[in-house]
Design an enzyme around this catalytic site. Structure first.
Site, PDB file in Angstrom:
ATOM      1  N   HIS A 111    -105.542  44.435-126.078  1.00 34.76           N
ATOM      2  CA  HIS A 111    -104.124  44.430-125.721  1.00 34.76           C
ATOM      3  C   HIS A 111    -103.793  45.618-124.816  1.00 34.76           C
ATOM      4  O   HIS A 111    -104.344  46.707-124.987  1.00 34.76           O
ATOM      5  CB  HIS A 111    -103.247  44.479-126.976  1.00 34.76           C
ATOM      6  N   HIS A 153     -98.848  50.665-129.165  1.00 29.16           N
ATOM      7  CA  HIS A 153     -97.695  49.852-128.755  1.00 29.16           C
ATOM      8  C   HIS A 153     -96.341  50.479-129.094  1.00 29.16           C
ATOM      9  O   HIS A 153     -95.327  50.069-128.523  1.00 29.16           O
ATOM     10  CB  HIS A 153     -97.754  48.468-129.398  1.00 29.16           C
ATOM     11  N   LYS A 206    -104.979  45.190-141.340  1.00 31.93           N
ATOM     12  CA  LYS A 206    -105.459  45.568-142.663  1.00 31.93           C
ATOM     13  C   LYS A 206    -105.947  47.022-142.642  1.00 31.93           C
ATOM     14  O   LYS A 206    -107.100  47.297-142.244  1.00 31.93           O
ATOM     15  CB  LYS A 206    -106.620  44.662-143.090  1.00 31.93           C
ATOM     16  N   ASP A 214    -108.913  48.513-125.944  1.00 33.65           N
ATOM     17  CA  ASP A 214    -108.342  47.490-126.828  1.00 33.65           C
ATOM     18  C   ASP A 214    -108.079  46.242-125.991  1.00 33.65           C
ATOM     19  O   ASP A 214    -107.791  46.339-124.800  1.00 33.65           O
ATOM     20  CB  ASP A 214    -107.031  48.047-127.396  1.00 33.65           C
ATOM     21  N   ASP A 274    -110.590  44.977-131.281  1.00 36.56           N
ATOM     22  CA  ASP A 274    -110.235  43.569-131.100  1.00 36.56           C
ATOM     23  C   ASP A 274    -110.773  43.005-129.791  1.00 36.56           C
ATOM     24  O   ASP A 274    -110.612  41.814-129.507  1.00 36.56           O
ATOM     25  CB  ASP A 274    -108.722  43.357-131.201  1.00 36.56           C
TER      26      ASP A 274
END
Length: 409
Positions: A189, A152, A40, A187, A275
């Site tokens: 990830h 990414h 978002k 992060d 995150d």
């Protein structure tokens, strides 16, 4: 807020207050991935308004970025991929079915095609490039772009909600002036796109702390340390569910401290994906705002020019809290826990506090595992060639961006 051209007063060597610049474009939060998509961009508008309502903008230089051009993007990305991004819209998808499959974008991927997609990539990439130029010109010590950090994206492929890898573009800009650049990623990830871009060079050391094992993107094993001349310059710290403040500090500081000792970067790029916070919609760590921001404070303590970027973060009310608090940390500013009123105040109920409690989830990162993994990585770092004398690298500096008028948009 009325049109105010804002210039910070942070200056001075050593441990004095840092010169901090902040990059934001008022249109970035208007982009929309779709109703069911976890990414978002609206979170960026919430963060900006919280930063404004705390008055933190008064302590920074605030800039509106230029829109990154296709030519700037192809410093890393392939021309056919950028051409595809610049032309595709929700209305002409049928004309690009082959390319969508090739470039991993579209309906059946995690990278949808939405209105003004290319403009979105231009905004966040332009912010990161301008921020890097600001550091290169030695007119800021710290440059912030919370809309960036999309780690990414690959050379010719969208991935993990990321289309253009603004981090790689910014690091390439930093390399025009600095001989060595350190990339740090907190992060949840793995920062696979950035690692892949610099996997074979000793000029960029990438260090990622992330969840590993049946978790996107599935890369970032502790044994993945680079290839060729870049062997030892990719550091991966795979973590398990439940990572808490104490454990994260216990691994982050010795690894980063060792990197700074051996690598001595001329500049740092720090990706602060939110995150990894407790309660994230897609995450499984248990960090508090203070635990997350402790990494930012530790990196700042080395007094190296630093580009600070956003990244992931999918619990809408928590991402603005995180990046506002970390902005305050970078400014050495005290902020009250009770949130000031702003246009998006209702998002932060029912407590309307800056800090939020962590959960009681079990920390699966045992002391034995953390000690073993830390020692393995310190051994890898012992194997890279130490830098005994800082090296200055020549190169072209960019044009300093013009100050922005900070508005409440």
């Amino acid at each position: 807020m009325s049109n105010l051209s804002l210039h910070g007063t942070n200056s001075g060597p050593g441990n004095a207050k840092k010169r901090v610049s902040y990059f934001y474009h008022s249109e970035v939060g208007h982009h929309y991935y779709g109703p069911a998509h976890p990414m978002k961009p609206h979170r960026l508008k919430l963060a900006h308004h919280l930063i404004l309502s705390y008055g933190l903008y008064q302590k920074m230089e605030c800039y509106r970025p230029h829109l990154a051009t296709a030519a700037e993007m192809t410093a890393f990305h392939s021309e056919d991929y950028i051409s595809f991004l610049s032309r595709i819209t929700p209305d002409n998808l049928r004309n690009f079915s082959t390319q969508m499959s090739k470039f991993n974008a579209g309906e059946f991927t995690d990278c949808p095609v939405f209105d003004n997609l290319f403009e979105f990539t231009q905004i966040y990439s332009g912010c990161s490039i301008d921020a890097a130029i600001k550091l290169n010109n030695d007119t800021s010590d710290i440059a912030i772009n919370w809309s960036g950090g999309l780690h990414h994206a690959k050379k010719s492929e969208a991935s993990g909600f990321c289309y253009v890898n603004d981090i790689v573009l910014a690091i390439l800009e930093l390399l025009k002036v600095h001989a060595r650049v350190l990339y740090i990623d907190i992060d949840i990830h793995h920062g696979d796109g950035v690692e892949e871009a610099f996997y074979g060079t000793p000029r960029v050391l990438t260090c990622s702390f992330h969840k590993f094992g049946e978790y996107f993107p599935g890369t970032g094993d502790v044994d993945d340390t680079g290839i060729g001349e870049g062997k030892g310059y990719s550091i991966n710290y795979p973590c398990n569910d439940g990572m808490d403040d104490e454990s994260f500090k216990a691994v982050f500081e010795p690894v980063i401290g060792k990197i700074m000792e051996r690598f001595q970067p001329g500049a740092i790029c720090l990706q602060c994906g939110a995150d990894s916070l407790s309660g994230d919609r897609l995450g499984c760590f248990n960090l508090s705002l203070k635990g997350h921001a402790a990494c930012v404070a530790y990196v700042k303590s080395f007094n190296v020019p630093t580009l600070v970027l956003g990244g992931g973060g999918y619990t809408l009310r928590n991402v603005p809290r995180c990046w506002t608090y970390e902005t305050a940390v970078l400014l050495d500013a005290e902020v009250k826990d009770c949130l000031p009123y702003n246009d998006y105040y209702e998002y932060f109920g029912p407590d309307y506090r800056l800090h939020m409690p962590t959960s009681n989830m079990i920390n699966l990162n045992t002391p034995a595992y953390l000690e073993k993994t830390t020692q393995r990585l310190l051994t890898v770092l012992d194997g890279i060639e130490p830098v005994s004398v800082p090296v200055e690298s020549g190169g072209l500096k960019g044009q300093t961006p013009a100050p922005m008028d900070v508005e409440g948009e």
